[in-house]
Design an enzyme around this catalytic site. Structure first.
Site, PDB file in Angstrom:
ATOM      1  N   GLU A 258      -4.824  29.886  30.034  1.00 23.13           N
ATOM      2  CA  GLU A 258      -4.674  28.655  29.258  1.00 23.13           C
ATOM      3  C   GLU A 258      -4.019  27.603  30.152  1.00 23.13           C
ATOM      4  O   GLU A 258      -3.000  27.868  30.767  1.00 23.13           O
ATOM      5  CB  GLU A 258      -3.825  28.945  28.018  1.00 23.13           C
ATOM      6  CG  GLU A 258      -3.242  27.748  27.303  1.00 23.13           C
ATOM      7  CD  GLU A 258      -4.264  26.726  26.821  1.00 23.13           C
ATOM      8  OE1 GLU A 258      -5.217  27.104  26.137  1.00 23.13           O
ATOM      9  OE2 GLU A 258      -4.101  25.523  27.168  1.00 23.13           O
TER      10      GLU A 258
ATOM     11  N   HIS B  67     -11.827  26.027   4.805  1.00 14.52           N
ATOM     12  CA  HIS B  67     -12.880  25.438   3.968  1.00 14.52           C
ATOM     13  C   HIS B  67     -13.772  26.523   3.369  1.00 14.52           C
ATOM     14  O   HIS B  67     -14.082  27.509   4.038  1.00 14.52           O
ATOM     15  CB  HIS B  67     -13.751  24.499   4.808  1.00 14.52           C
ATOM     16  CG  HIS B  67     -13.009  23.330   5.369  1.00 14.52           C
ATOM     17  ND1 HIS B  67     -12.534  22.318   4.578  1.00 14.52           N
ATOM     18  CD2 HIS B  67     -12.662  23.011   6.644  1.00 14.52           C
ATOM     19  CE1 HIS B  67     -11.927  21.416   5.333  1.00 14.52           C
ATOM     20  NE2 HIS B  67     -11.983  21.812   6.594  1.00 14.52           N
TER      21      HIS B  67
ATOM     22  N   VAL C 245      -8.616  26.663  34.661  1.00  9.65           N
ATOM     23  CA  VAL C 245      -9.874  27.090  35.293  1.00  9.65           C
ATOM     24  C   VAL C 245     -10.521  25.862  35.928  1.00  9.65           C
ATOM     25  O   VAL C 245     -10.784  24.864  35.250  1.00  9.65           O
ATOM     26  CB  VAL C 245     -10.812  27.755  34.263  1.00  9.65           C
ATOM     27  CG1 VAL C 245     -12.201  27.980  34.853  1.00  9.65           C
ATOM     28  CG2 VAL C 245     -10.218  29.056  33.771  1.00  9.65           C
TER      29      VAL C 245
ATOM     30  N   ILE D 202     -16.789  23.887  18.962  1.00  7.73           N
ATOM     31  CA  ILE D 202     -16.110  24.446  17.787  1.00  7.73           C
ATOM     32  C   ILE D 202     -15.306  23.328  17.112  1.00  7.73           C
ATOM     33  O   ILE D 202     -14.088  23.262  17.184  1.00  7.73           O
ATOM     34  CB  ILE D 202     -15.223  25.661  18.166  1.00  7.73           C
ATOM     35  CG1 ILE D 202     -16.008  26.664  19.013  1.00  7.73           C
ATOM     36  CG2 ILE D 202     -14.669  26.320  16.913  1.00  7.73           C
ATOM     37  CD1 ILE D 202     -17.235  27.274  18.342  1.00  7.73           C
TER      38      ILE D 202
ATOM     39  N   SER E 226     -14.673  21.080  13.413  1.00  5.57           N
ATOM     40  CA  SER E 226     -14.386  21.523  12.061  1.00  5.57           C
ATOM     41  C   SER E 226     -15.659  22.087  11.438  1.00  5.57           C
ATOM     42  O   SER E 226     -16.734  21.501  11.626  1.00  5.57           O
ATOM     43  CB  SER E 226     -13.901  20.330  11.225  1.00  5.57           C
ATOM     44  OG  SER E 226     -13.398  20.780  10.009  1.00  5.57           O
TER      45      SER E 226
ATOM     46  N   CYS F 105      17.129  20.608   8.780  1.00 10.87           N
ATOM     47  CA  CYS F 105      16.088  20.129   7.846  1.00 10.87           C
ATOM     48  C   CYS F 105      15.303  21.296   7.262  1.00 10.87           C
ATOM     49  O   CYS F 105      15.010  21.330   6.073  1.00 10.87           O
ATOM     50  CB  CYS F 105      15.114  19.202   8.555  1.00 10.87           C
ATOM     51  SG  CYS F 105      15.846  17.765   9.307  1.00 10.87           S
TER      52      CYS F 105
ATOM     53  N   CYS G 119      14.014  15.019  10.314  1.00 11.26           N
ATOM     54  CA  CYS G 119      14.561  14.340  11.500  1.00 11.26           C
ATOM     55  C   CYS G 119      13.726  14.615  12.746  1.00 11.26           C
ATOM     56  O   CYS G 119      14.023  14.095  13.814  1.00 11.26           O
ATOM     57  CB  CYS G 119      16.035  14.688  11.700  1.00 11.26           C
ATOM     58  SG  CYS G 119      16.336  16.157  12.691  1.00 11.26           S
TER      59      CYS G 119
END
Ligand SMILES: Cc1cc2nc3c(=O)[nH]c(=O)nc-3n(C[C@H](O)[C@H](O)[C@H](O)COP(=O)(O)OP(=O)(O)OC[C@H]3O[C@@H](n4cnc5c(N)ncnc54)[C@H](O)[C@@H]3O)c2cc1C
Length: 587
Positions: A115, A133, A260, A432, A434, A503, A538
């Site tokens: 990655e 979905h 890559v 790829i 949605s 928070c 915050c």
């Protein structure tokens, strides 16, 4: 009329040339007036059913289309030479790459995922709505439609095994304008054709399902509604992290900051990849590089599709606002707006209003064609579009963050998943867009099938790993525990008694769990994706320095090494506090 003639007739001012190869890949060259036009030309060329896909090499007058320069990565890798020899290299740690990694971890295979960023889920996977979905929006007969419906179904098993939050809230589409009833029925028909559980219901029934309609004063106005109970909601990075950790627990290795820069081939077969960390030899290379997948495919000698980024902007509302807005969107709802001709014709759905499993309300996304794959900017037009997709009561002041991501769309507007016809052993998981998140389990299964069938056909069937463990170890979530459970946990480990993110109520114990997991985060945002520290009102203003300090301490790194989100985003640039001797001198 040939495709080229049709295109020239439709766009008389543009210079258009086409070439179609034996595989029915159409390549466009020439020049046009705007980026929008370039995308339109690509779409029109792809409409021809005889065309498998479109490579769009057209240029735009007066516009330099940004391109990634792989040269420095290539040079770095060439110097290092061969550093690894594995069975499978997966490129990209988004939901596709992580899902496939986990699927392949069931086998006796040496799998390495590379990655280019510093973590899992940093591409489109982190900037989406988390909607699982049902599959009503995809064109019947497309791969997208098939994998969406299958993937949606498979999410229940993923959630059970991996322990992430999945809420099957259902989706409700309704019309208040009777003229739009046929349009609603058309969506119902598509849903049924695709195999989506769907039901047309009365306005009265719709108001029972979604009390928000009553609160909004819409209950009496709804003429007809479409109810699809399989719609689900997830926190997308939570899913990706769980998949990655489970894959790692089952033996898959992850290399981050590993770009890559070339795909290596010999006599029509893939042999590995060249990265900035050296050459990795591999029998199979799986391309899950998101918006860059077309470039990776071209590196493998298979230039067969072009991706055009379609940016979406999303607004997140303060969690504290959920009780106020909850009744407006218990379910994922959409209304007349979405059924207008303009929206029906759009290549993407665009979004409305939904909540996340953690209780934030999301507005949007927008959908805009842009030339720059790295453009994550937000602009006033997209913001007002996103905000306008919900209820009038929602105020800009309730927004805690806007963000943008790009859908990697090809010109066929379908997923592109196949063993390369040109380079054996190279598998494309491209385009790829949605509903890529919703389809991820089915995409992973499909790729598993492509790879294992190929291996079998070539006389080296792959064996299952008898020790494979499908279960992802669940970590304590302090904020969801009862007082008694919290006390017991603090007794066991006092780090759970120290709140770091006020928070969201995230403890040091949870941050330590994340940092010492099988796919550890190295940046502040990496900790955020795993624990939610910094996701509140915050936005890390209070906890960011504490998270930085914990990361540095636990990973034995200097404070100045810790980044917000990987290379080049260091938070502290230098330690300019006076050291002990300087302090003495000053005294
Ligand atoms: C605004 C928006 C809203 C969306 N909403 C939804 C939704 O509600 N439901 C849904 O189902 N889908 C949704 N989607 C689509 C969904 O987010 C994507 O389909 C999905 O995340 C794609 O995952 P991926 O793993 O294929 O790609 P990505 O998540 O983009 O991952 C690709 C990875 O490859 C890496 N990479 C690229 N090039 C290289 C290289 N050369 N070397 C090494 N690594 C490389 C990248 O860094 C990246 O991490 C939405 C998308 C957007 C933008």
């Amino acid at each position: 009329m040939s495709i080229e003639q049709k295109l020239r007739k439709k766009f008389p001012d543009a210079e258009i040339h086409t070439r179609v190869d034996a595989r029915r890949i159409l390549t466009l060259t020439g020049q046009c007036a705007s980026w929008q036009q370039l995308v339109q030309i690509g779409h029109m060329a792809a409409k021809d059913e005889n065309i498998k896909n479109v490579v769009n090499k057209m240029t735009v007058k007066g516009l330099t289309i940004p391109k990634k320069d792989y040269t420095p990565y290539k040079e770095a890798g060439e110097k290092l030479g061969v550093v690894e020899d594995v069975d499978v290299v997966i490129i990209g740690a988004g939901i596709s790459g992580c899902g496939i990694a986990r699927e392949l971890s069931k086998y006796q295979l040496n799998v390495l995922l590379v990655e280019m960023s510093d973590d899992v889920a940093t591409g489109a996977t982190k900037s989406n709505n988390g909607n699982i979905h049902p599959g009503y929006a995809a064109k019947p007969g497309t791969l997208k439609a098939k994998l969406n419906v299958e993937g949606n179904r498979m999410y229940t098993d993923w959630a059970n095994d991996l322990g992430f939050d999945l809420q099957r809230v259902g989706a409700l589409g309704f019309v208040t304008n009777p003229l739009l009833k046929p349009a609603l029925r058309a969506v119902y028909k598509v849903a049924k054709t695709n195999g989506v559980p769907a039901e047309l219901v009365s306005g009265k029934r719709a108001a029972e399902i979604e009390p928000g309609l009553v609160k909004n004063g819409l209950a009496g106005k709804v003429k007809q509604a479409l109810w699809m109970p399989s719609m689900g909601l997830v926190e997308p990075y939570q899913v990706a992290v769980a998949l990655a950790e489970n894959a790692a627990d089952n033996g898959v290795r992850f290399w981050f900051d590993c770009t890559v820069a070339d795909v290596l081939t010999e006599s029509g077969k893939v042999t590995g990849v060249l990265t900035n960390k050296g050459i990795i030899k591999a029998k199979y290379v799986i391309n899950c590089a998101g918006i860059y997948a077309d470039e990776i495919s071209a590196m493998a000698g298979d230039e067969c599709y072009t991706l055009h980024p379609r940016k979406g902007v999303i607004a997140i509302l303060d969690k504290a606002k959920e009780p106020e807005y909850e009744a407006l969107c218990n379910h994922v709802t959409w209304n007349d707006l979405k059924l207008t001709i303009k929206n029906m014709k759009a290549e993407t759905k665009g979004g409305g209003m939904c909540h996340t499993p953690e209780g934030n309300i999301l507005m949007g996304p927008s959908a805009m064609e842009i030339p720059d794959k790295e453009d994550k900017s937000t602009d006033p037009k997209s913001l007002s579009y996103a905000m306008g997709r919900g209820d009038d009561q929602i105020q800009y002041g309730d927004v805690i963050r806007f963000f943008a991501g790009s859908r990697p769309a090809d010109y066929k507007e379908d997923f592109f998943i196949e063993m390369s016809e040109v380079t054996d052993g190279f598998i494309n998981v491209g385009a790829i867009q949605s509903p890529g998140l919703a389809s991820a389990p089915a995409i992973a299964k499909m790729v598993e099938g492509i790879l294992t069938d190929h291996a079998k056909a070539h006389g080296h069937p792959i064996q299952k790993d008898p020790n494979w463990n499908p279960k992802h170890e669940e970590k304590p979530v302090f904020r969801r525990m009862s007082r008694e459970e919290q006390d017991a946990l603090i007794q066991k480990d006092p780090a759970y008694g120290r709140i770091i993110c006020r928070c969201e109520g995230i403890t040091e114990g949870e941050i330590l769990q994340a940092i010492h997991s099988s796919v550890p985060p190295t940046s502040v945002d990496g900790v955020k994706r795993r624990t939610r520290a910094g996701m509140g009102r915050c936005q890390g203003g209070f906890c960011q320095p504490r998270v930085l300090e914990i990361l540095a301490r636990e990973q034995n790194r200097d404070w100045t090494d810790i980044t917000l989100k990987g290379k080049g985003s260091n938070i502290l640039l230098a330690d300019n506090r006076p050291d002990a001797s300087e302090k003495e001198e000053r005294a």
